[in-house]
Write an enzyme that holds these catalytic residues in place. Structure first.
Site, short mmCIF file in Angstrom:
data_model
loop_
_atom_site.label_atom_id
_atom_site.label_comp_id
_atom_site.label_asym_id
_atom_site.label_seq_id
_atom_site.Cartn_x
_atom_site.Cartn_y
_atom_site.Cartn_z
N HIS A 183 0.83 -1.11 -0.10
CA HIS A 183 -0.10 0.15 0.02
C HIS A 183 0.74 1.22 0.07
O HIS A 183 0.48 2.27 -0.73
CB HIS A 183 -1.04 -0.02 1.07
CG HIS A 183 -1.90 1.39 1.24
ND1 HIS A 183 -3.06 1.29 0.82
CD2 HIS A 183 -1.60 2.56 2.01
CE1 HIS A 183 -3.56 2.57 0.91
NE2 HIS A 183 -2.72 3.23 1.64
N GLU A 184 1.96 1.29 0.81
CA GLU A 184 2.71 2.53 0.97
C GLU A 184 3.61 2.52 -0.44
O GLU A 184 3.53 3.92 -0.92
CB GLU A 184 3.74 2.24 2.04
CG GLU A 184 3.15 2.32 3.51
CD GLU A 184 2.64 3.54 3.77
OE1 GLU A 184 2.99 4.73 3.02
OE2 GLU A 184 1.83 3.79 4.82
N GLU A 215 -6.45 6.28 -1.90
CA GLU A 215 -6.39 5.19 -0.92
C GLU A 215 -6.76 3.91 -2.01
O GLU A 215 -6.14 2.86 -1.74
CB GLU A 215 -7.31 5.35 0.31
CG GLU A 215 -6.78 6.28 1.21
CD GLU A 215 -5.54 5.98 1.93
OE1 GLU A 215 -4.83 5.03 1.73
OE2 GLU A 215 -5.12 6.73 2.81
#
Length: 271
Positions: free
Chosen positions: A133-134, A192
């Site tokens: 995700h990062e 996101e």
């Protein structure tokens, strides 16, 4: 007692859990007093941005306990991230901060920092989901945009000084103020979701199991429930208010992996 964490993997992990082990605490100096002036309009070049990001991550590494190469945390992270060398042409580098805060964050230059207390409570697969995700935020330049905004609205609120196009060095006060701004920065729900999708594909392309994305969200859901039981619901609601519902994110990632016929890894305890 100084304990403040940067905006990183879904805000759920930001200042959510403090472990009891005798680790140091994440060290991010508070901005020294002085009235905030009106933000001075300024244009940052890509070269100046690169300088500031490098200065910031160097400062962070110098002011937090980085685990050495022979440390079990470092060795575990190196094993997990083997093969994850770059994203969209940006070289990745990984380090562990031996701190009691539970978090991880990534900078625009590809620096990914994972906190030891997060590693304490997450399995390998769950950690890979956090990292995926990062990296997604780095790939989509979300980290760069957040950093630029923080520079112009906080750390450099007195204006940007430069000489011959070279960015002026930041003071400790400005670096602390910059950190405060990054803590309060929010990614949009679209950012996101896009980071989730990128992380899924990034892990799969690297030979990792993309089920990690769903598993990491499940862990966050579990942490959220634990905190609500402790009476921290107001804080938790605030932390999650700007993000897509975790249940929806879990469902999206699970359905995607299932549709692609990818087997879910067997549950394994955190190391």
């Amino acid at each position: 007692m100084k304990s403040i964490v940067l905006k990183g993997f879904v805000a759920a992990v930001v200042a959510m859990v403090c472990m009891g082990e005798a680790h140091a605490q994440f060290n991010l100096k508070k901005a020294v007093g002085a009235a905030a002036n009106t933000v001075k309009a300024a244009t940052l070049t890509d070269d100046q941005m690169t300088e500031y990001v490098k200065e910031y991550i160097d400062w962070m590494d110098a002011h937090n306990p980085v685990t050495p190469d022979d440390n079990p945390y470092t060795q575990r992270l190196a094993r997990l991230t083997e093969g994850l060398t770059s994203v969209e042409g940006i070289p990745l580098n990984f380090k562990v901060y031996d701190v009691i805060d539970v978090n991880a964050f990534a900078c625009a230059d590809g620096s990914v920092r994972v906190f030891s207390s997060l590693m304490d409570i997450m399995s390998d697969e769950e950690l890979l989901g956090v990292i995926g995700h990062e990296v997604g935020h780095v790939a989509h330049h979300d980290s760069k945009k957040a950093f630029r905004t923080a520079l112009l609205t906080s750390a450099l609120k007195d204006g940007i000084a430069s000489a011959n196009g070279k960015a002026a060095a930041l003071t400790d006060s400005q670096l602390g103020s910059l950190g405060e701004a990054l803590v309060n920065a929010n990614y949009s729900q679209k950012q996101e979701r896009d980071a989730d999708d990128y992380g899924y594909e990034f892990l799969k392309a690297a030979g990792k199991n993309p089920w990690s994305m769903a598993l990491s969200f499940k862990k966050l859901k579990e942490l959220q429930g634990e905190q609500e039981k402790k009476g921290a619901s107001a804080k938790i609601n605030q932390l999650f208010s700007s993000h897509p519902d975790l249940d929806a994110r879990i469902k999206r990632m699970e359905e995607r992996a299932t549709k692609e016929g990818i087997a879910q890894p067997e549950a394994a305890p955190a190391e």
